[in-house]
Motif scaffolding. Structure first.
Motif, PDB file in Angstrom:
ATOM      1  N   TRP A   1       0.236   9.070  16.094  1.00  0.00           N
ATOM      2  CA  TRP A   1       0.005   7.650  16.432  1.00  0.00           C
ATOM      3  C   TRP A   1      -0.361   7.521  17.906  1.00  0.00           C
ATOM      4  O   TRP A   1      -1.308   6.810  18.264  1.00  0.00           O
TER       5      TRP A   1
ATOM      6  N   ARG B   1      -3.862   6.191  19.712  1.00  0.00           N
ATOM      7  CA  ARG B   1      -3.929   5.099  20.687  1.00  0.00           C
ATOM      8  C   ARG B   1      -4.601   5.560  21.986  1.00  0.00           C
ATOM      9  O   ARG B   1      -5.423   4.843  22.554  1.00  0.00           O
TER      10      ARG B   1
ATOM     11  N   GLU C   1      -3.270   5.162   2.149  1.00  0.00           N
ATOM     12  CA  GLU C   1      -2.977   3.804   1.682  1.00  0.00           C
ATOM     13  C   GLU C   1      -3.874   3.382   0.523  1.00  0.00           C
ATOM     14  O   GLU C   1      -3.475   2.574  -0.313  1.00  0.00           O
TER      15      GLU C   1
ATOM     16  N   HIS D   1       5.253   3.307  12.599  1.00  0.00           N
ATOM     17  CA  HIS D   1       3.869   3.652  12.923  1.00  0.00           C
ATOM     18  C   HIS D   1       2.884   3.320  11.813  1.00  0.00           C
ATOM     19  O   HIS D   1       1.671   3.419  11.990  1.00  0.00           O
TER      20      HIS D   1
ATOM     21  N   ARG E   1      -0.862  11.789  -0.197  1.00  0.00           N
ATOM     22  CA  ARG E   1      -0.085  12.114   1.004  1.00  0.00           C
ATOM     23  C   ARG E   1       0.335  13.573   0.950  1.00  0.00           C
ATOM     24  O   ARG E   1       0.167  14.224  -0.063  1.00  0.00           O
TER      25      ARG E   1
ATOM     26  N   ARG F   1      -6.956   9.549   7.719  1.00  0.00           N
ATOM     27  CA  ARG F   1      -5.732   9.993   7.030  1.00  0.00           C
ATOM     28  C   ARG F   1      -4.946   8.790   6.509  1.00  0.00           C
ATOM     29  O   ARG F   1      -4.479   8.777   5.358  1.00  0.00           O
ATOM     30  N   THR F   2      -4.820   7.769   7.332  1.00  0.00           N
ATOM     31  CA  THR F   2      -4.100   6.562   6.914  1.00  0.00           C
ATOM     32  C   THR F   2      -4.849   5.817   5.818  1.00  0.00           C
ATOM     33  O   THR F   2      -4.249   5.367   4.835  1.00  0.00           O
TER      34      THR F   2
ATOM     35  N   ALA G   1       8.734  13.298  11.400  1.00  0.00           N
ATOM     36  CA  ALA G   1       8.576  12.010  12.080  1.00  0.00           C
ATOM     37  C   ALA G   1       8.024  12.194  13.487  1.00  0.00           C
ATOM     38  O   ALA G   1       7.192  11.415  13.951  1.00  0.00           O
TER      39      ALA G   1
ATOM     40  N   GLN H   1       4.334  12.721  13.351  1.00  0.00           N
ATOM     41  CA  GLN H   1       3.662  11.476  12.978  1.00  0.00           C
ATOM     42  C   GLN H   1       3.616  10.499  14.149  1.00  0.00           C
ATOM     43  O   GLN H   1       2.621   9.808  14.369  1.00  0.00           O
ATOM     44  N   ALA H   2       4.706  10.468  14.909  1.00  0.00           N
ATOM     45  CA  ALA H   2       4.739   9.595  16.090  1.00  0.00           C
ATOM     46  C   ALA H   2       3.714  10.072  17.122  1.00  0.00           C
ATOM     47  O   ALA H   2       3.036   9.265  17.769  1.00  0.00           O
TER      48      ALA H   2
ATOM     49  N   TRP I   1       0.817  -1.216   0.000  1.00  0.00           N
ATOM     50  CA  TRP I   1       0.000   0.000   0.000  1.00  0.00           C
ATOM     51  C   TRP I   1       0.848   1.261   0.000  1.00  0.00           C
ATOM     52  O   TRP I   1       0.409   2.307  -0.458  1.00  0.00           O
TER      53      TRP I   1
END
Lengths: 237, 112
Positions: free
Chosen positions: B10, B14, B79, A199, B84, B74-75, B3, B6-7, A160
């Motif tokens: 994530w 969670r 994908e 991630h 992006r 977004r993911t 990064a 983005q971390a 993907w």
């Protein structure tokens, strides 16, 4: 003599499967089958192998849809009704027939800072790493990777997102992250965090399922996610 | 997006997932409990009007949704469509704001 019906991916033109009939032998591996086709039936077939004993990792292919080391895969364990389908690894450009270009796979190891960086010199004493320390156990769990690419081929996220570093590179980063002698932890976490890094993993565990060494890159990637998130909170990355 | 950001996204997803797990259970249990006795909509609204406890709970619920859903979206978009970059990040933010506004409108509707 019993025979096997084998279809092999051939990349002439747009590519397609070609059928062969190969004698069925006792204790025959899939690599034996491919070798028989090249040496007896069609010498133009290209494939890659070296050690034949599961050490080099160069003979990984898709066998009946699953990435495997062909040298360590016995035909009797994977044949469905005496049929075999052999294809190059997925998620990698095919050079010819069963040979893939592994360049992007190994480039991603470099992008993930998959290189040890220590501070000691030859004049220093040995580093003492306790075998039962949590870090050393984490290293032990992932260090046996030989870079065959089976996990990369099985990974949906690579499919993907072609920029995704992939399970092998991230597993390598995880073993180095747990190496107490290494001095590049923050830089490595910055390299492996985010959308193209750890991630992005959806924890499908296909990599762990397919790893011939029974390594679980999924566990290492989960560890990297936590470490990178903690480092982001601390402002280290 | 860097990064680090983005971390943190994530991590936010969670944490919001953990909040949502609790909120959904409380929400469903309350709904089932409330309708078992045959409470009407008016009777339920009578209990939520001016109740700061439920206001705080559903405000938390709405903001957890507003954080969680756009990050996942977004993911999915990246994908599925290969889209992006900063435009996708802007869309993520807009979806989050829209969810927060719509959700808070509903919360205020049963509170006031």
């Amino acid at each position: 003599m019993a025979s096997l019906k084998v279809t092999v991916w051939r990349s002439a033109g747009a590519g397609g499967y070609q059928a062969y009939e190969v004698p069925r032998l006792e204790a025959q591996t899939v690599l034996d089958v491919v070798t028989y086709i090249q040496r007896v039936i069609d010498p133009s077939l290209s494939y890659r192998f070296a050690c034949r004993v599961g050490v080099c990792g160069s003979c990984a292919m898709n066998v009946n849809g699953k990435a495997r080391w062909t040298c360590r895969t016995h035909v009797e364990k994977v044949t469905a009704d005496g049929k075999l389908q052999i294809a190059p690894l997925s998620n990698l450009p095919v050079i010819k027939d069963l040979v893939t270009n592994m360049e992007q796979f190994f480039d991603k190891w470099a992008k993930a800072r998959g290189r040890f960086s220590g501070a000691r010199t030859r004049d220093d004493d040995f580093a003492r790493v306790m075998p039962d320390s949590p870090q050393r156990r984490n290293v032990d769990a992932g260090i046996e990777c030989i870079g065959c690419g089976a996990c990369y081929s099985a990974c949906d996220v690579v499919q993907w997102n072609p920029d995704y570093l992939g399970p092998a590179a991230l597993n390598r980063a995880w073993t180095l992250h747990n190496d107490v002698r290494d001095t590049m932890h923050a830089e490595r976490l910055a390299a492996v965090a985010g959308d193209a890094g750890c991630h992005a993993c959806h924890t499908h565990t296909s990599c762990s399922e397919r790893c011939p060494k029974q390594i679980s890159p999924t566990i290492g990637i989960a560890g990297l996610k936590r470490a990178a998130a903690a480092a982001a909170l601390d402002g280290e990355i | 997006m860097k990064a680090r950001a983005q971390a943190l996204l994530w991590l936010a997803q969670r944490v919001s997932a953990a909040v949502l797990a609790l909120c959904v259970v409380v929400h469903l249990a309350t709904m089932i409990y409330a309708v078992r006795g045959g409470l009407s909509a008016a009777e339920i609204l009578g209990r939520t009007h001016g109740n700061y406890g439920w206001f705080a709970f559903y405000t938390l619920f709405v903001f957890a949704v507003a954080v969680h859903a756009p990050i996942g979206l977004r993911t999915v978009v990246a994908e599925t469509f290969g889209w992006r970059g900063s435009a996708l990040d802007a869309l993520t933010l807009l979806v989050g704001i829209a969810l927060a506004l719509a959700g808070m409108r509903a919360v205020l509707g049963v509170f006031s």
